[in-house]
Structure formats: structure tokens, C-alpha cells
Design an enzyme around this catalytic site. Structure first.
Site, short mmCIF file in Angstrom:
data_model
loop_
_atom_site.label_atom_id
_atom_site.label_comp_id
_atom_site.label_asym_id
_atom_site.label_seq_id
_atom_site.Cartn_x
_atom_site.Cartn_y
_atom_site.Cartn_z
NE ARG A 18 -11.36 2.44 1.49
CZ ARG A 18 -10.59 3.06 0.59
NH1 ARG A 18 -10.17 4.28 0.78
NH2 ARG A 18 -10.27 2.43 -0.52
CG HIS A 22 -0.49 -0.27 0.44
ND1 HIS A 22 -0.90 0.90 1.02
CD2 HIS A 22 -0.06 0.05 -0.80
CE1 HIS A 22 -0.72 1.90 0.15
NE2 HIS A 22 -0.21 1.41 -0.96
CE1 TYR A 37 -4.03 3.45 -0.53
CE2 TYR A 37 -6.17 2.48 -0.02
CZ TYR A 37 -5.01 2.49 -0.77
OH TYR A 37 -4.82 1.55 -1.73
CG HIS A 63 0.70 6.13 -0.77
ND1 HIS A 63 -0.50 6.36 -1.37
CD2 HIS A 63 1.07 4.87 -1.17
CE1 HIS A 63 -0.84 5.31 -2.10
NE2 HIS A 63 0.09 4.40 -1.98
CD GLU A 108 2.73 2.83 -4.11
OE1 GLU A 108 2.22 2.50 -3.02
OE2 GLU A 108 2.22 2.60 -5.22
CG ASP A 110 1.93 2.17 -8.73
OD1 ASP A 110 1.67 2.36 -9.94
OD2 ASP A 110 1.09 1.76 -7.91
CG HIS A 119 1.45 5.59 -8.41
ND1 HIS A 119 1.57 5.30 -7.08
CD2 HIS A 119 0.17 5.29 -8.72
CE1 HIS A 119 0.43 4.84 -6.61
NE2 HIS A 119 -0.44 4.81 -7.59
CG HIS A 152 2.45 -1.27 -6.01
ND1 HIS A 152 2.08 -0.22 -5.22
CD2 HIS A 152 2.59 -2.35 -5.21
CE1 HIS A 152 1.99 -0.66 -3.96
NE2 HIS A 152 2.32 -1.94 -3.93
CG ASP A 158 -3.26 6.73 -7.87
OD1 ASP A 158 -3.09 5.72 -8.57
OD2 ASP A 158 -3.11 6.75 -6.64
CG HIS A 183 -3.91 1.40 -10.12
ND1 HIS A 183 -3.62 0.69 -8.98
CD2 HIS A 183 -3.33 2.60 -9.97
CE1 HIS A 183 -2.89 1.45 -8.18
NE2 HIS A 183 -2.70 2.62 -8.75
CD GLU A 219 -1.06 -1.33 -5.59
OE1 GLU A 219 -0.95 -1.23 -4.36
OE2 GLU A 219 -0.73 -0.44 -6.38
ZN ZN Z 1 -2.29 4.08 -7.31
ZN ZN Z 2 0.72 1.24 -5.76
#
Ligand code: ZN
Ligand code: ZN
Length: 276
Positions: free
Chosen positions: A36, A66, A69, A106, A143, A176, A179, A213, A226, A228, A256
Site C-alpha cells: 500500500r 503479487h 495495488y 492487475h 491477472e 482468479d 474474478h 487464484h 471483487d 472473495h 486468497e
Molecule cells: Zn480479488
Molecule cells: Zn487474485
């Protein structure tokens, strides 16, 4: 069977291996840095030594990262796009240093610009990163996204187009399940999951698929939500996971899903019980 979870690196990157040992997994994903924040402390020689010593002692077959973000290679703001290129370059370098085979990315979000333009910017950003890191073997795995907002990568066609245009063996994919479902791919039935993965194969190529994922979904088909959910507890149920576990043992699969109340241990057990 390559199966694992997203492991924590709190207190040190090498701590992921201890979590992996406790959970009995042979595959993991980590954030190689605070995901972050833009700024990342470089990997020190000491950190690298500790990580590779733990890696050697472990049962881990595939470890990957990963990306942050914050990255948005699509950003219409040149400064932000370049910051993203810089940060992804650093991520690839970190993976090289740590022996991580790929990083999951992403693709980006268009914001107010037309999507075609956003995709052009992603392609040019990826080309720059590949060039900046030409000595590295680390793959950037794009992804598929939930298709939320203006995000790019909700369709297999989006991902393939980027792959084709970047023209590098160092681009791959990460799929994923949550997703895909909320982006409109109905994988709830065996027929549906088979059809979706066949179409992924035709469009993107399963040989370029670096990881799954493995997430159930709180959101409905096409909801673009989104969120999970634990395996078998969401809108997907067990069928797609049974299919993936039995058809793709050698593709890394990481959870995840929510971690509270032994979430990982329970989800791993549920997944292992699906193996024929
Ligand atoms: Zn996600
Ligand atoms: Zn994912």
C-alpha cells in the site's frame, strides 16, 4: 499437486516459509514489499540470504509475488504511469533477487480515458519494464480482474491483446476464479468451468497460465464485485474447484480467502478432499 496460500511476510520476508511449513503447502504468494506504499526498501543482502536459506530448507516448489495495488500502468497521468513502471521494474528486480519466478499484476484501470487508450498505455508500460529488466527471467503474470469500474482485464480477450502486443515471453497470466465469475464467466457447473477454461486456452493459452487464484465469490455472476469467499461457502460452490484440482495439479494454485478462524487450514482441507 501445487497448492498453497497467500503467506504473510510480517516481521521478515523469510517468515512466509514458516507459515507455509505450518500449513503444509508447497506453493505460496507474497507481497515482497508493503503493497500500500509506493516506496519500498531495497532487499538487503542479509534479507536475501535469510530468504534463500529458508527457501532451500523448505518444501516450497513455486513462490511468487503479487504487485502493489497502487500500480496503474494504464494511468492517463504520465507521472503516475511512470511511477507504476518504476515500481513494477523494482518488483521484477526483487523477484529476481529472491528467486521468485513471477509476479502477479492487475493490468490497470482506465479512469476517464477511453479503454483503448488505457490498454495502449499498459502495453507501453509493460514494454518499458521488460526492457528495464532484460537480464531477468521473471515473468509478469497478468491477472484477470472482476471487471469492476474502469478496470482492464475482465475479459480473456483484453489479456490476450496485451500479451500479443507486448511480444515477450516474459508475459504470462494468472486466473482468479472469483474474478472470472463476477466478470461474467459462469463456472458453477462442470460444463461451465470446462467451457471457460477451454476458451481461456484458445484465447490466452493454458501454457502461459502461471497460477490460479483459488477463491470462492461473495458476488453473483456478472456482479463485478471483487469479494472473495471461503471455498464452497460462496456463489461458486465446490464444482469449479474440484475441476481445477483434478485437471491442473501442476499449475500453482493459491488461496486468497479470508484468513480468520483457521480459514486457510479449512480451505486447504476442503480442496484436498476434492482430489479424485
Ligand atoms: Zn480479488
Ligand atoms: Zn487474485
Amino acid at each position: 499437486m501445487l497448492l498453497g496460500v497467500h503467506c504473510s511476510v510480517a516481521g521478515g520476508l523469510e517468515n512466509a516459509f514458516e507459515e507455509a511449513r505450518l500449513k503444509g503447502i508447497n506453493t505460496f504468494q507474497i507481497f515482497s514489499r508493503n503493497q500500500r506504499q509506493w516506496k519500498a526498501k531495497p532487499v538487503s543482502d542479509e534479507e536475501r540470504r535469510r530468504f534463500s536459506a529458508a527457501f532451500k530448507k523448505s518444501n516450497i516448489k513455486v513462490a511468487f509475488s503479487h504487485c502493489s495495488y497502487l500500480l496503474n500502468l494504464a494511468s492517463a497521468n504520465d507521472a503516475l504511469q511512470q511511477l507504476s513502471v518504476h515500481s513494477l521494474t523494482e518488483e521484477v528486480e526483487r523477484c529476481s533477487l529472491l528467486g521468485l519466478s513471477f509476479c502477479v499484476l492487475h493490468p490497470g484501470a482506465a479512469g476517464e480515458q477511453p479503454k483503448e487508450q488505457a490498454i495502449r498505455r499498459i502495453i507501453s508500460g509493460l514494454r518499458q519494464v521488460i526492457k528495464n529488466t532484460r537480464k531477468s527471467k521473471v515473468v509478469i503474470a497478468l491477472e484477470n480482474t472482476a471487471g469492476q469500474g474502469t478496470s482492464v482485464g475482465g475479459t480473456f480477450e483484453n489479456l490476450r491483446y496485451i500479451y500479443e502486443e507486448v511480444e515477450s515471453k516474459r508475459i504470462g497470466f494468472c486466473l482468479d476464479t472469483c474474478h472470472a465469475f463476477v466478470a461474467g464467466y459462469d463456472i458453477r457447473t462442470e460444463k461451465g468451468v470446462e467451457k471457460t477454461l477451454n476458451s481461456f486456452d484458445k484465447i490466452c493459452g493454458l501454457k502461459h497460465l502461471k497460477a490460479f487464484h483459488i477463491n470462492d465469490s461473495k458476488g453473483d455472476l456478472g456482479s463485478r464485485l471483487d469479494r472473495h469467499e471461503n471455498i464452497g461457502k460462496g456463489k461458486l460452490g465446490l464444482i469449479p474447484f474440484k475441476y481445477i484440482m483434478n485437471h491442473f495439479p501442476h499449475i500453482p494454485k493459491v488461496l486468497e480467502t479470508p484468513k480468520e478462524e483457521d480459514g486457510d487450514e479449512i480451505n486447504l482441507k476442503v480442496l484436498r478432499n476434492l482430489i479424485d
